[in-house]
Enzyme design. Structure first.
Site, PDB file in Angstrom:
ATOM      1  N   ASP A  28       0.546  -1.288  -0.432  1.00  0.00           N
ATOM      2  CA  ASP A  28       0.033   0.530   0.362  1.00  0.00           C
ATOM      3  C   ASP A  28       0.890   1.311  -0.067  1.00  0.00           C
ATOM      4  OD1 ASP A  28      -3.268   0.635   1.095  1.00  0.00           O
ATOM      5  OD2 ASP A  28      -1.195   2.131   1.072  1.00  0.00           O
ATOM      6  N   HIS A  49     -18.802  -8.053  -1.769  1.00  0.00           N
ATOM      7  CA  HIS A  49     -19.954  -7.787  -2.213  1.00  0.00           C
ATOM      8  C   HIS A  49     -19.860  -8.321  -3.526  1.00  0.00           C
ATOM      9  CE1 HIS A  49     -23.905  -7.441  -0.395  1.00  0.00           C
ATOM     10  NE2 HIS A  49     -24.876  -7.357  -1.145  1.00  0.00           N
ATOM     11  N   ASN A  82     -12.939  -3.317   2.709  1.00  0.00           N
ATOM     12  CA  ASN A  82     -14.145  -2.403   2.968  1.00  0.00           C
ATOM     13  C   ASN A  82     -14.900  -2.358   1.634  1.00  0.00           C
ATOM     14  OD1 ASN A  82     -13.165  -0.768   4.702  1.00  0.00           O
ATOM     15  ND2 ASN A  82     -11.532   0.263   4.007  1.00  0.00           N
ATOM     16  N   GLY A  88     -15.892   3.445   4.147  1.00  0.00           N
ATOM     17  CA  GLY A  88     -14.945   4.762   3.412  1.00  0.00           C
ATOM     18  C   GLY A  88     -14.032   4.033   2.135  1.00  0.00           C
ATOM     19  N   HIS A  93     -12.236  -1.042  -6.944  1.00  0.00           N
ATOM     20  CA  HIS A  93     -11.744  -1.937  -7.165  1.00  0.00           C
ATOM     21  C   HIS A  93     -11.343  -3.068  -5.733  1.00  0.00           C
ATOM     22  CE1 HIS A  93      -8.096  -4.687 -10.238  1.00  0.00           C
ATOM     23  NE2 HIS A  93      -8.787  -5.312  -9.431  1.00  0.00           N
ATOM     24  N   HIS A  95      -9.447  -5.395  -3.243  1.00  0.00           N
ATOM     25  CA  HIS A  95      -8.960  -5.910  -2.274  1.00  0.00           C
ATOM     26  C   HIS A  95      -9.554  -5.880  -1.167  1.00  0.00           C
ATOM     27  CE1 HIS A  95     -10.150  -1.053  -1.897  1.00  0.00           C
ATOM     28  NE2 HIS A  95      -9.312  -1.019  -0.953  1.00  0.00           N
ATOM     29  N   HIS A  97      -7.519  -5.702   2.108  1.00  0.00           N
ATOM     30  CA  HIS A  97      -5.884  -5.043   3.544  1.00  0.00           C
ATOM     31  C   HIS A  97      -5.085  -6.421   3.717  1.00  0.00           C
ATOM     32  CE1 HIS A  97      -7.259  -0.863   2.380  1.00  0.00           C
ATOM     33  NE2 HIS A  97      -7.864  -0.993   2.631  1.00  0.00           N
TER      34      HIS A  97
HETATM   35  P1  5GP Z   1      -9.454   1.102   0.280  1.00  0.00           P
HETATM   36  O1  5GP Z   1     -10.070   2.332   1.868  1.00  0.00           O
HETATM   37  O2  5GP Z   1     -10.540   1.661  -0.864  1.00  0.00           O
HETATM   38  O3  5GP Z   1     -10.261   0.457   1.103  1.00  0.00           O
HETATM   39  O4  5GP Z   1      -8.219   1.056   0.543  1.00  0.00           O
HETATM   40  C1  5GP Z   1      -7.449   1.930  -0.627  1.00  0.00           C
HETATM   41  C2  5GP Z   1      -6.275   1.618  -0.320  1.00  0.00           C
HETATM   42  O5  5GP Z   1      -5.531   1.839  -1.585  1.00  0.00           O
HETATM   43  C3  5GP Z   1      -5.509   2.781   0.247  1.00  0.00           C
HETATM   44  O6  5GP Z   1      -4.953   2.132   1.883  1.00  0.00           O
HETATM   45  C4  5GP Z   1      -4.878   3.636  -0.411  1.00  0.00           C
HETATM   46  O7  5GP Z   1      -3.603   3.884   0.099  1.00  0.00           O
HETATM   47  C5  5GP Z   1      -3.965   2.721  -0.972  1.00  0.00           C
HETATM   48  N1  5GP Z   1      -4.087   2.823  -2.466  1.00  0.00           N
HETATM   49  C6  5GP Z   1      -5.054   4.280  -3.129  1.00  0.00           C
HETATM   50  N2  5GP Z   1      -3.165   4.518  -4.875  1.00  0.00           N
HETATM   51  C7  5GP Z   1      -2.628   3.593  -4.254  1.00  0.00           C
HETATM   52  C8  5GP Z   1      -1.334   3.223  -4.869  1.00  0.00           C
HETATM   53  O8  5GP Z   1      -1.635   4.613  -6.604  1.00  0.00           O
HETATM   54  N3  5GP Z   1      -1.193   2.938  -5.303  1.00  0.00           N
HETATM   55  C9  5GP Z   1      -0.369   1.884  -3.908  1.00  0.00           C
HETATM   56  N4  5GP Z   1      -0.064   1.170  -4.038  1.00  0.00           N
HETATM   57  N5  5GP Z   1      -1.808   2.281  -3.175  1.00  0.00           N
HETATM   58  C10 5GP Z   1      -2.804   2.622  -2.941  1.00  0.00           C
END
Ligand code: 5GP
Length: 110
Positions: A28, A49, A82, A88, A93, A95, A97
């Protein structure tokens, strides 16, 4: 197109951890733990989902491979996905964490 699709197709750089034909894991960009990895399917599905069981089974196994590769299977880790506005979720897409590398507090991500 989301930033994760751009990472998958090579338009954006990422610090990759593991990859196969269906899934990709990379660090991340804004880590919330000493080790913070995102595991994604290469095809764009907007969230957990919306994903079918077959894909989630593959992603499940892939996450375990990632954890083993970076040693988190020995120390423990959290996985979080999430889903939608109230969670949030920033990137639409799917993912997970993968967070570890220290004793973690329960903090809101993002
Ligand atoms: P979400 O809030 O959608 O669950 O998490 C998205 C995650 O993607 C965040 O933790 C954010 O730091 C990470 N992220 C967003 N843009 C990029 C990027 O361009 N590269 C990487 N490696 N992580 C990203």
């Amino acid at each position: 197109m989301t930033v994760f699709e751009k990472i998958v197709n090579g338009e954006l750089p990422a610090n990759k951890v593991l990859e196969n034909d269906k899934f990709l894991a990379f660090y991340d960009i804004s880590p919330k733990a000493p080790i913070h990895i995102l595991a994604i399917p290469k095809i764009c599905i907007k969230d957990f989902h919306s994903a079918d069981l077959e894909l989630l089974k593959g992603l499940n196994e892939f996450i375990k491979e990632v954890a083993i590769k970076v040693g988190l299977d020995k120390t423990g880790y959290r996985i979080i996905s999430n889903i939608g506005a109230d969670s949030g979720q920033e990137v639409p897409h799917l993912h997970f964490h993968i967070l570890g590398g220290a004793k973690l507090k329960w903090e809101k991500l993002g």
